[in-house]
Design an enzyme around this catalytic site. Structure first.
Site, PDB file in Angstrom:
ATOM      1  N   GLY A  57       0.947  -1.246  -0.037  1.00 11.12           N
ATOM      2  CA  GLY A  57       0.048  -0.129   0.019  1.00 11.12           C
ATOM      3  C   GLY A  57       0.711   1.229  -0.125  1.00 11.12           C
ATOM      4  N   ASP A  58       1.959   1.316   0.581  1.00 13.37           N
ATOM      5  CA  ASP A  58       2.867   2.417   0.767  1.00 13.37           C
ATOM      6  C   ASP A  58       3.547   2.540  -0.411  1.00 13.37           C
ATOM      7  OD1 ASP A  58       2.206   2.243   3.663  1.00 13.37           O
ATOM      8  OD2 ASP A  58       3.863   0.898   3.739  1.00 13.37           O
TER       9      ASP A  58
END
Length: 302
Positions: free
Chosen positions: A250-251
């Protein structure tokens, strides 16, 4: 300049075992210690994609020294505030037949340390990007993100928020440039279960009505959606590949989106770059490189 803030960074101790047997001695087939935390991951992937950023946050003890040293060794600029007490937490990520995580507790962050961070963020100017990502320790107030954003009002700084529950909700009135919940987090905000891209876009509209400029929602195996500031809907299935490591995916999507936006100023291209970087990290033992990202991009969006 892009600035990332990680209030609760960590050293991630990644261990791979053939099978995790609870209550028994388990032998690791592989082990690796690396800098972690959501904002830290964003800075690392941005560097891999060819974009400079400055990683800020709090560090303490020998683990904090290791965290900052690792970031510098990978070419990241850092401006961490060192605390006098405690130690930067260690998160254990066990890769067996299933992924199991044990996340440690971070050190106490004093009011003096918070004021120091606020002073360092005063350097931000028009056109800069500020990424607020991840949880905050128990020693900080729940409106910590809001306090940071309020100090940036009127400076035309683009704020990116990747957080959950009230940490995210309380920032919306300040019109963050980008928010990136996953579909579980988005559903949790509204007390619903989101099971498909159309539902995700429907609730992304609600976040936009509450103040968010762009809403990017990751949906794991179902891909991702983006509702951009012009009301355009972008949808994509998940790229094909074998899941190796979900930590940091997600990052990486946030970093990829920012890289794509800075390079093209086009939301569709930013969306595609975000999906490619997130998937490239998920398909690798480590965070996505530019080469890996471009390979996924080329295969997925021909």
């Amino acid at each position: 300049m892009i600035y990332t803030v990680t209030f609760n960074p960590a050293l991630d101790y990644i261990v791979r075992v053939a099978q995790l047997n609870i209550g028994e001695v388990n032998r690791a087939a592989y082990g690796e210690i690396m800098a972690g935390g959501k904002g830290v991951n964003v800075s690392l992937v941005l560097k891999n994609l060819g974009h400079e950023s400055t990683a800020l946050g709090f560090a303490a003890g020998f683990t904090g020294e290791k965290l900052v040293r690792d970031l510098k060794d990978k070419g990241c600029r850092t401006d961490f505030i060192f605390l006098n007490q405690g130690m930067t937490r260690i998160n254990v990520k066990i890769k067996g037949q299933e992924e199991t995580e044990i996340n440690g507790e971070g050190p106490e962050i004093t009011p003096v340390a918070v004021r120091t961070l606020m002073m360092r963020l005063e350097r931000l100017r028009e056109g800069d990007i500020l990424v607020l990502s991840g949880s905050v320790p128990k020693t900080l107030p729940e409106d910590m993100y809001e306090k940071v954003i309020v100090r940036q009002q009127g400076k035309k700084v683009k704020v990116v928020v990747d957080a959950t529950k009230n940490l995210l909700k309380e920032t919306l009135e300040y019109h963050p440039f980008l928010v990136k919940p996953n579909h579980h987090e988005l559903g949790e905000l509204f007390g619903v279960t989101i099971s498909n891209p159309e539902e995700a876009l429907s609730y992304a509209e609600k976040l936009q009505q509450m103040g968010a400029v762009n809403v990017l929602v990751s949906m794991a195996g179902d891909g991702a959606v983006l509702l951009d500031e012009y009301g355009n809907r972008h949808m994509s299935p998940a790229p094909e590949g074998r899941l190796v490591n979900s930590v940091g995916a997600g990052d990486s999507m946030v970093a990829g989106f920012l890289a794509g936006y800075l390079e093209t100023k086009d939301y569709e291209q930013a969306f595609r770059m975000g999906i490619a970087a997130g998937s490239a990290s998920a398909f690798s033992e480590f965070l996505a490189t530019r080469e890996e990202t471009m390979e996924v991009l080329g295969k997925t969006f021909k």
